[in-house]
Motif scaffolding. Sequence first.
Motif, PDB file in Angstrom:
ATOM      1  N   PRO A   1       6.113 -20.683  16.746  1.00  0.00           N
ATOM      2  CA  PRO A   1       6.712 -19.640  17.456  1.00  0.00           C
ATOM      3  C   PRO A   1       5.823 -19.073  18.637  1.00  0.00           C
ATOM      4  O   PRO A   1       6.427 -18.667  19.691  1.00  0.00           O
ATOM      5  CB  PRO A   1       6.893 -18.486  16.291  1.00  0.00           C
ATOM      6  N   ASP A   2       4.394 -19.119  18.332  1.00  0.00           N
ATOM      7  CA  ASP A   2       3.520 -18.485  19.431  1.00  0.00           C
ATOM      8  C   ASP A   2       3.300 -19.615  20.726  1.00  0.00           C
ATOM      9  O   ASP A   2       2.651 -19.393  21.463  1.00  0.00           O
ATOM     10  CB  ASP A   2       2.301 -18.016  18.713  1.00  0.00           C
ATOM     11  N   GLY A   3       3.900 -20.685  20.702  1.00  0.00           N
ATOM     12  CA  GLY A   3       4.039 -21.872  21.671  1.00  0.00           C
ATOM     13  C   GLY A   3       2.652 -22.790  21.328  1.00  0.00           C
ATOM     14  O   GLY A   3       2.527 -23.685  22.092  1.00  0.00           O
ATOM     15  N   THR A   4       2.164 -22.547  20.218  1.00  0.00           N
ATOM     16  CA  THR A   4       1.010 -23.811  19.776  1.00  0.00           C
ATOM     17  C   THR A   4       1.664 -25.013  19.624  1.00  0.00           C
ATOM     18  O   THR A   4       2.675 -25.088  18.962  1.00  0.00           O
ATOM     19  CB  THR A   4       0.448 -23.323  18.728  1.00  0.00           C
TER      20      THR A   4
ATOM     21  N   THR B   1       0.973 -29.257   7.368  1.00  0.00           N
ATOM     22  CA  THR B   1       1.753 -28.240   6.577  1.00  0.00           C
ATOM     23  C   THR B   1       3.005 -28.354   7.195  1.00  0.00           C
ATOM     24  O   THR B   1       3.566 -28.895   8.311  1.00  0.00           O
ATOM     25  CB  THR B   1       1.034 -26.893   6.929  1.00  0.00           C
ATOM     26  N   THR B   2       4.096 -27.444   6.665  1.00  0.00           N
ATOM     27  CA  THR B   2       5.514 -27.441   7.082  1.00  0.00           C
ATOM     28  C   THR B   2       5.533 -26.784   8.205  1.00  0.00           C
ATOM     29  O   THR B   2       4.751 -25.450   8.232  1.00  0.00           O
ATOM     30  CB  THR B   2       6.479 -26.908   5.892  1.00  0.00           C
ATOM     31  N   PRO B   3       6.234 -26.918   9.353  1.00  0.00           N
ATOM     32  CA  PRO B   3       6.424 -26.269  10.460  1.00  0.00           C
ATOM     33  C   PRO B   3       6.857 -24.892  10.090  1.00  0.00           C
ATOM     34  O   PRO B   3       7.851 -24.718   9.391  1.00  0.00           O
ATOM     35  CB  PRO B   3       7.421 -26.942  11.173  1.00  0.00           C
ATOM     36  N   PRO B   4       6.264 -23.627  10.570  1.00  0.00           N
ATOM     37  CA  PRO B   4       6.863 -22.484  10.066  1.00  0.00           C
ATOM     38  C   PRO B   4       8.172 -22.196  10.766  1.00  0.00           C
ATOM     39  O   PRO B   4       8.686 -23.043  11.690  1.00  0.00           O
ATOM     40  CB  PRO B   4       5.923 -21.452  10.774  1.00  0.00           C
ATOM     41  N   PRO B   5       8.820 -21.023  10.107  1.00  0.00           N
ATOM     42  CA  PRO B   5      10.349 -20.706  10.649  1.00  0.00           C
ATOM     43  C   PRO B   5      10.300 -20.544  11.973  1.00  0.00           C
ATOM     44  O   PRO B   5       9.217 -19.959  12.465  1.00  0.00           O
ATOM     45  CB  PRO B   5      10.712 -19.409   9.636  1.00  0.00           C
TER      46      PRO B   5
END
Length: 441
Positions: free
Chosen positions: A394-397, A422-426
């Motif tokens: 979500p922050d563009g990383t 790790t699982t991609p964040p929402p």
Amino acid sequence: MTQDDVRARVEAFVSDFHRGWERAGKPPNSLSFDQALVEAWAGELAVLVGAHFTTGASTGEEGVLSGRAAHDPSLETITAVKVEADRATVCSVVANGSVPTYYEYRLVRDDERWRICQLLRFLDPPGVPLVDPAVAEAMLNSASLDAELSELPSHLELDVPGLFAQGRQVAPFGEKVSLEVIQLGEVTCGSGVLTVRDFGYGGFALEPLARRLRAGTYRVEVSTVAGTNVALRVLISEAAAVSWHPADVTEGSNIIGVDAGNVAILDLATLVRCEAQQVEELFQEQSLRLLDAAGTVFSLAGDVNDAVMVTSGYGDGAYPCYWGVAENGTIASLVVDFLVLAEDRVRVIAVPWRLGKVTTPELTDHDLEVIADGGSFVVSRRGHTISKIRVLSPDGTALMDGDRLGLSVVGDQHSQRWEPTTTPPPDSVLEVTLHQGYRHT
């Protein structure tokens, strides 16, 4: 005894080659290409040339450190010996694995001794035609004088005259340099049917351009900048081209695939009458000429120049081919663009990261889909228009960059496997870059 002497020379070379390879040319493993090994092998080859070859000849294995010896007396069988006065030819085959290798030794008598002046290597046996005669006839008949020219895609911005503007200042490598146009000579197309291809392909995937020309002899030129070829042009007439159209082959594409760093334009009728070994030899000869030249014109059958071959821009890749059409509707030129003076046009589309089909209208034609496979994700799509895929937090990383993943291609289906830690964040994003053509710079 002359044939026996010729045979003995070749047999001695094969035996000495294998012994030299055992001493110095055989790499202990695939990573053992250190300088000492390279120098030792070069020394062995120099001794072989001095013992068996004429001055200036070579074995063809210079710079090559293979896991298997190219010549081995237990595997190489002489199949023919032919002697004519002071010249001789020896044919052999190496039955090493499922794909045999064929050699032709050319020898000359030097001070009453036979010495090898040339050693050629082939993938096909002697006497095999490049193309089956029935297939060749069908190819030639598939091209026509009135084949429809497709329209140029709207996402292309071409400036073909600019690719051949002598002295024009361009900066493909950062600093401005002058564009040079080199006149290569003339090629004759007696059949009017041309093929444009990597000459190293031999008979593989051979197709004619769909549009047949009138038989004639045409001037050929190549534009180059700082030693890199920019474009190749055959001038069919002196008229200026006022429009451009994809020069499609009979199956529909105008893109020329390259795997051996060259593009050739050839009279197809002459090419398909050649034997496979003849074409392989021509490719080897012309490739050597390209080491010192931007391009070369040559004869396929030994009578008139009916072929041109140039180095292909930056090397291997896929290059578009265009017809230039004059104001009166006739073909004025044929151009292969090596995309050196070109800037890609792309469109970036961001969609939510989620499993399943991507239904965004701009992407529906690509069958883009994300599939979970254990702890991994498989991203699949169809076609060649999608040039890059990333997953962003979500922050563009950047969580995933498709350029760093392996690519599996089966037909038109492209797949890449991502194994995140790790699982991609929402609210993560799937970023898709679409290639939408290019513009000349």
